[in-house]
Design an enzyme around this catalytic site. Structure first.
Site, PDB file in Angstrom:
ATOM      1  N   GLU A  83      54.941  57.029   8.792  1.00 11.36           N
ATOM      2  CA  GLU A  83      53.621  55.893   8.728  1.00 11.36           C
ATOM      3  C   GLU A  83      52.769  56.227   7.709  1.00 11.36           C
ATOM      4  OE1 GLU A  83      52.116  54.642  12.557  1.00 11.36           O
ATOM      5  OE2 GLU A  83      51.328  52.717  11.603  1.00 11.36           O
ATOM      6  N   ALA A 111      48.280  61.900  15.671  1.00  9.53           N
ATOM      7  CA  ALA A 111      49.773  61.880  16.302  1.00  9.53           C
ATOM      8  C   ALA A 111      50.542  60.673  15.845  1.00  9.53           C
ATOM      9  CB  ALA A 111      49.747  61.886  17.930  1.00  9.53           C
ATOM     10  N   MET A 112      51.840  60.696  16.019  1.00 13.42           N
ATOM     11  CA  MET A 112      52.735  59.415  15.561  1.00 13.42           C
ATOM     12  C   MET A 112      53.622  59.233  16.531  1.00 13.42           C
ATOM     13  SD  MET A 112      53.354  57.549  13.178  1.00 13.42           S
ATOM     14  CE  MET A 112      54.695  56.388  13.360  1.00 13.42           C
ATOM     15  N   GLU A 113      53.936  58.016  16.964  1.00  8.17           N
ATOM     16  CA  GLU A 113      54.729  57.386  18.043  1.00  8.17           C
ATOM     17  C   GLU A 113      56.074  57.154  17.566  1.00  8.17           C
ATOM     18  OE1 GLU A 113      52.488  55.676  16.043  1.00  8.17           O
ATOM     19  OE2 GLU A 113      53.130  53.704  15.725  1.00  8.17           O
ATOM     20  N   ASN A 114      56.883  58.019  16.675  1.00  7.28           N
ATOM     21  CA  ASN A 114      58.251  57.836  16.226  1.00  7.28           C
ATOM     22  C   ASN A 114      59.146  57.747  17.400  1.00  7.28           C
ATOM     23  OD1 ASN A 114      57.305  59.218  13.630  1.00  7.28           O
ATOM     24  ND2 ASN A 114      56.984  60.798  14.622  1.00  7.28           N
ATOM     25  N   HIS A 160      48.208  56.894  24.108  1.00  5.16           N
ATOM     26  CA  HIS A 160      48.214  56.129  23.068  1.00  5.16           C
ATOM     27  C   HIS A 160      49.783  56.207  22.377  1.00  5.16           C
ATOM     28  CE1 HIS A 160      46.686  54.104  19.291  1.00  5.16           C
ATOM     29  NE2 HIS A 160      47.561  54.803  18.583  1.00  5.16           N
ATOM     30  N   GLU A 161      50.161  57.353  22.214  1.00  3.12           N
ATOM     31  CA  GLU A 161      51.380  57.428  21.480  1.00  3.12           C
ATOM     32  C   GLU A 161      52.470  56.884  22.350  1.00  3.12           C
ATOM     33  OE1 GLU A 161      51.152  57.568  18.336  1.00  3.12           O
ATOM     34  OE2 GLU A 161      49.096  58.553  18.332  1.00  3.12           O
ATOM     35  N   HIS A 169      52.745  52.996  22.608  1.00  2.00           N
ATOM     36  CA  HIS A 169      53.375  52.150  21.310  1.00  2.00           C
ATOM     37  C   HIS A 169      54.570  52.146  21.321  1.00  2.00           C
ATOM     38  CE1 HIS A 169      50.407  52.235  18.128  1.00  2.00           C
ATOM     39  NE2 HIS A 169      50.094  53.403  17.913  1.00  2.00           N
ATOM     40  N   GLU A 178      47.950  48.800  16.524  1.00  2.00           N
ATOM     41  CA  GLU A 178      46.899  49.729  16.933  1.00  2.00           C
ATOM     42  C   GLU A 178      45.880  49.175  17.576  1.00  2.00           C
ATOM     43  OE1 GLU A 178      47.637  52.509  16.468  1.00  2.00           O
ATOM     44  OE2 GLU A 178      49.330  52.583  15.039  1.00  2.00           O
TER      45      GLU A 178
HETATM   46  C1  7ML Z   1      44.378  56.517  17.047  1.00  2.00           C
HETATM   47  C2  7ML Z   1      46.491  57.523  14.555  1.00  2.00           C
HETATM   48  C3  7ML Z   1      46.898  57.217  13.184  1.00  2.00           C
HETATM   49  C4  7ML Z   1      45.749  57.095  12.279  1.00  2.00           C
HETATM   50  C5  7ML Z   1      47.822  57.487  15.554  1.00  2.00           C
HETATM   51  C6  7ML Z   1      48.314  57.413  12.351  1.00  2.00           C
HETATM   52  C7  7ML Z   1      48.891  56.281  15.615  1.00  2.00           C
HETATM   53  C8  7ML Z   1      49.179  56.306  12.978  1.00  2.00           C
HETATM   54  C9  7ML Z   1      49.705  56.248  14.202  1.00  2.00           C
HETATM   55  C10 7ML Z   1      44.081  56.723  18.625  1.00  2.00           C
HETATM   56  C11 7ML Z   1      44.566  57.737  19.195  1.00  2.00           C
HETATM   57  C12 7ML Z   1      45.199  58.667  18.571  1.00  2.00           C
HETATM   58  C13 7ML Z   1      45.521  58.452  17.221  1.00  2.00           C
HETATM   59  C14 7ML Z   1      45.099  57.486  16.607  1.00  2.00           C
HETATM   60  C15 7ML Z   1      45.410  57.486  15.133  1.00  2.00           C
HETATM   61  C16 7ML Z   1      44.502  57.069  12.938  1.00  2.00           C
HETATM   62  C17 7ML Z   1      44.266  57.372  14.201  1.00  2.00           C
HETATM   63  N1  7ML Z   1      50.572  55.110  14.389  1.00  2.00           N
HETATM   64  O1  7ML Z   1      49.564  56.271  16.616  1.00  2.00           O
HETATM   65  O2  7ML Z   1      47.965  54.960  15.792  1.00  2.00           O
HETATM   66 ZN    ZN Z   2      48.331  54.092  17.038  1.00  2.00          ZN
END
Ligand code: 7ML
Ligand code: ZN
Length: 856
Positions: free
Chosen positions: A124, A265-268, A300-301, A304, A323
């Site tokens: 992403e 982090a990333m929600e793959n 959060h992840e 998602h 988001e």
């Molecule tokens: C927000 C994330 C990204 C960028 C994580 C990358 C994500 C995109 C990803 C809240 C809690 C933890 C991380 C983030 C965040 C900026 C902030 N999809 O899951 O949104």
């Molecule tokens: Zn997110």
């Protein structure tokens, strides 16, 4: 050279082709990883002569359609992609593409790269195009089958999305694993990890009885630090079932913690990849805040999986669809798992300190942007945090029950689809019967609305009149702005009781009347921060104090205190001889003596930050703002010395425990320590606390106070800390940050020494943020030095990072592009720094977009 063509929301067109299935084979190698990509493609637009695939930093080895190698004439490389002509009669085809990539030299950390000894991915928003040629857009959804081949001893774990369907050996030293993800998904949710890890496993049984295997992969030796993450995951799974009736849908949920990661982090799908700082914790190495953040990011992840993966975005302009909604969900979860009031207060001060300035900057954009050059630049406070506030307003307007009906309808309509923010709002409106037509302007307008409040009281009739006007300033991008639909919660406080009301402001100005009062009630305006706005309300200081003492809503009590403190600070900025009234001290004495939750006492004592104060000023003279804040700080320390000391000593020697009550007490204790250690007669408390501490929260609090007050013991304590933690990079990041935030004349010498430290490298985003990010965001006194040295320091590192990691370079640029709010002297210094950056060759798309906006 990266193309810097802007993309426009209004230009959205569906794809001419779909990719129904994708079979990937990775032959992993440090510098020459071979990716074989077999796609079953279908033409949707009968007239489309070309299939144009996205691809960047790829070397193309082979390409064939239906197993026949393509003639040179039928495809060509175009700007960041590959254009393939497809003969008109061919409406379904199998396209095979073989590419080679270089993971070790991928320091941008997008696509496939190496973090320490492990291969991992970040796709992403548009990183998949650095893995293979593809339709890299979220509305193209495909089922993925992934075969990973690698050396068996170096990479015992080979992971990808979905369920494991096959594995075996290849020759003497290689092995392979095949994964299949049954849920069609856009390629930004693709993930692959290969490495050697410690594995922590657990089980979860969903409400409907399905068994899910939970696995967390961490660097060798760190298994004992993964338990909080695992508990947080199970709590998140339960919470989403209870709150929204949402269950997990695969047999396995994996989380991998890596040290090199651009974001949190990333929600793959089925395989989340995390920055290790949001997984690893034990009480010796992590603070209470770290624990809180880990729980929030894990949630959060996880959330998602429904809001992002099962229902995804049609295009990247819709990023807030997933988001904003997922941040709202993680905030609600955190509020349920911790103190709801403190959680809300921290969300709001974060928004005010970070999003409000962004909304006044040259990069200001609506939560649904309309024009994007580099998508990575739009993972912003506006899309995330203001986006969450917009969802919260829908929640407020609909109420808990109808909001749930809206969510149910959203999933019923759109499960498995890629949709828009409008689709979400329509589901909310249809399920609730509430008209949200005007509300939708929150998605298309940038800027922080101002609410101007006037009140009058008629003594004869006992009637209170409140009139509210909304001001939506025109901006460069939007010369005309509409009135917004704004939910306003208020509390009316009398000597005996308090009543809560919800007002809906839709016109430019509206008036409300309340009667039956013997004397004028006190109005606590915008309870719980029911809308992301600034409030202009000339309320007497005494009324703010009454709210601090009497309001029902804890947020209101805190907020009234912040308003009052901001007033004092602002008066001092204008006139440094202003003598502070003792009212605030008397009020604090009253509050500290009450049975209020210690965590709330702590946040009440915390002064608004440099950013929170500055965002309310017409023109910022940074050194004056900082001096004013310090004056108020000293005033509180002097006048509350006895009370603070009594509280501090009362909590000082309680052994560590991880419960809410203990966290709250530590928070108050350390706030007291911060004030007390401003007084020379109490500075001994710092080394005493440092030496007696049995947890990282207390250790860090003593070091932080020591750094901020420029005490003699700081360097000594820091040496001890370094000796103890030099082998734990995540903890050393705290050490780098403490060095960067210290108030000392030789700060630039210290920073230069840190850059030479053997653990320091700009290649690791956590390290870069710990030193450079901390200095520019959390050391305003020296970042905003009159000399301009702070800006030069930042500019120098941004120039270096432009080549290494454009995404991190671009994020660090934030304070400089906000130059317009500052006085001439600073404006010019910041502009010079920006121009210096703009002058380098090979400027990344990320930096170029922001510099173009800032220097236009
Ligand atoms: C927000 C994330 C990204 C960028 C994580 C990358 C994500 C995109 C990803 C809240 C809690 C933890 C991380 C983030 C965040 C900026 C902030 N999809 O899951 O949104
Ligand atoms: Zn997110």
């Amino acid at each position: 050279m990266a193309s810097s063509q802007a993309r426009i929301l209004a230009d959205y067109r569906p794809s001419s082709f779909t990719i129904n299935t994708t079979q990937l084979t990775f032959e992993l190698d440090d510098h020459q990883t071979r990716v074989t990509n077999v796609m079953h493609i279908e033409r949707v637009d009968k007239d489309a002569p070309y299939l144009t695939l996205d691809g960047e930093h790829l070397s193309l080895d082979a390409i064939s359609i239906n197993d026949k190698p393509l003639a040179e004439a039928s495809f060509q490389k175009v700007d960041n992609g590959l254009q393939i002509s497809i003969s008109p009669e061919l409406n379904q085809l199998t396209l095979t593409i073989v590419t080679t990539i270089d993971p070790v030299n991928n320091t941008a950390l997008e696509g496939l790269y190496k973090s320490g000894g492990a291969f991992c991915t970040q796709c992403e928003a548009e990183g998949f195009r650095r893995i293979t040629y593809y339709l890299d857009r979220p509305d193209v959804m495909s089922t993925f089958t992934t075969k990973v081949i690698a050396n068996k001893t170096m990479y015992p774990y080979l992971l990808a999305n979905g369920n494991k369907i096959d594995q075996g050996n290849i020759g003497a030293d290689k092995h392979f694993v095949v994964w299949h993800d049954p849920f069609p998904k856009p390629c930004y949710l693709f993930a692959l990890v290969a490495g050697d890890f410690d594995l922590v496993t657990d089980q979860y049984q969903t409400a409907s009885g399905k068994h899910v295997t939970l696995e967390i992969f961490v660097d060798k030796g760190n298994a004992s630090k993964a338990h909080h993450a695992m508990e947080s995951l199970k709590h998140s799974m339960k919470w989403d079932e209870n709150t929204f009736g949402l269950e997990y849908d695969l047999d396995i949920y994996m989380i991998v913690a890596v040290d090199f990661f651009n974001m949190g982090a990333m929600e793959n799908k089925g395989l989340n990849i995390f920055n290790s700082k949001f997984v690893l914790a034990d009480h010796e190495s992590a603070t209470d805040t770290d624990y809180f953040n880990i729980e929030a990011v894990i949630a959060h992840e996880y959330f998602h999986n429904w809001t992002g993966n099962r229902v995804t975005c049609r295009d990247w302009f819709q990023l807030s669809l997933k988001e904003g909604l997922t941040v709202f969900r993680d905030q609600q979860f955190s509020a349920d798992m911790n103190s709801a009031a403190v959680t809300r207060i921290e969300n709001v001060s974060h928004l005010r300190a970070m999003q409000f300035p962004e909304d006044e900057s040259p990069m200001a954009h609506p939560i649904r942007p309309e024009k994007v050059v580099e998508m990575n630049n739009f993972y912003t406070m506006t899309v995330y945090e203001k986006g969450a506030e917009v969802i919260r307003m829908i929640h407020t307007l609909l109420g808990e029950e109808k909001f749930r009906l809206g969510m149910d309808l959203y999933f019923k309509r759109f499960d498995g689809m890629a949709v828009t923010c409008d689709d979400f709002v329509d589901a909310m409106a249809d399920a609730s019967g509430i008209d949200l037509t005007q509300f939708k302007y929150w998605y298309s307008q940038s800027g922080t609305p101002i609410l101007r409040v006037n009140e009058s009281f008629n003594n004869a009739t006992g009637e209170l009149t409140i009139s509210v006007s909304q001001i939506n300033e025109p901006s460069e991008q939007q010369s005309v702005k509409h009135h917004l639909h704004i939910p306003i919660r208020i509390e009316l406080i009398t000597d005996h009781n308090s009543s809560a009301h919800l007002l809906a402001l839709k016109e430019e100005t509206q008036t409300w009347r309340f009667d039956g009062f013997e004397k004028k009630p006190v109005v606590a305006f915008l309870s719980n921060f029911s809308a992301p706005v600034k409030v202009h309300f000339e309320q007497p200081d005494e009324e703010l104090i009454a709210i601090m003492k009497q309001a029902e809503d804890d947020f209101n009590r805190w907020d009234a205190g912040q308003t009052l403190l901001t007033r004092y600070i602002t008066r001092l900025v204008k006139d440094d001889s202003y003598s502070l009234p003792v009212d605030i001290v008397t009020t604090y004495k009253y509050l500290l003596d009450s049975t209020l939750d210690p965590a709330l006492k702590a946040v009440a004592l915390k002064l608004p930050s440099f950013d929170e104060v500055s965002v309310n000023l017409e023109q910022v003279d940074p050194q004056k703002v900082i001096a004013a804040i310090k004056t108020v700080e000293a005033f509180i320390a002097h006048n509350l010395e006895n009370e603070l000391l009594e509280i501090y000593l009362g909590f000082a020697d309680i052994p560590y425990a991880n419960k809410g009550k203990d966290i709250a007490q530590r928070s108050l204790k350390n706030t007291c320590l911060y004030y007390l250690s401003k007084l020379s007669n109490h500075q001994l408390l710092l080394s005493r606390q440092y030496n007696h501490s049995d947890n990282m929260t207390d250790t860090l609090a003593s070091l932080n106070a020591s750094a901020m007050h420029n005490t003699g013991v700081f360097d000594n304590l820091m040496s001890g800390f370094e000796a103890k933690w030099q082998d734990t990079p995540l903890v050393m990041d705290k050490w780098f940050s403490l060095q960067a935030v210290a108030d000392r004349e030789d700060i630039f010498h210290v920073l230069a020494t840190m850059e030479q430290h053997e653990l320091f490298t700009l290649n690791n985003p956590n390290r870069a943020r710990a030193l450079i990010g901390a200095f520019s965001h959390r050391n305003p006194k020296h970042f905003y030095q009159e000399s301009g040295k702070g800006y030069q320091f930042l500019a120098k590192h941004i120039k270096t990072l432009n080549k290494i990691n454009p995404q991190i370079a671009s994020r660090l640029l934030t304070p400089l592009i906000q130059y317009k709010r500052f006085n001439e002297h600073h404006k010019n210094l910041m502009l010079n720094a920006l121009k210096e950056i703009a002058a380098i060759d090979d400027l990344s798309r990320d930096l170029k977009e922001k510099l173009d906006a800032a220097l236009n």
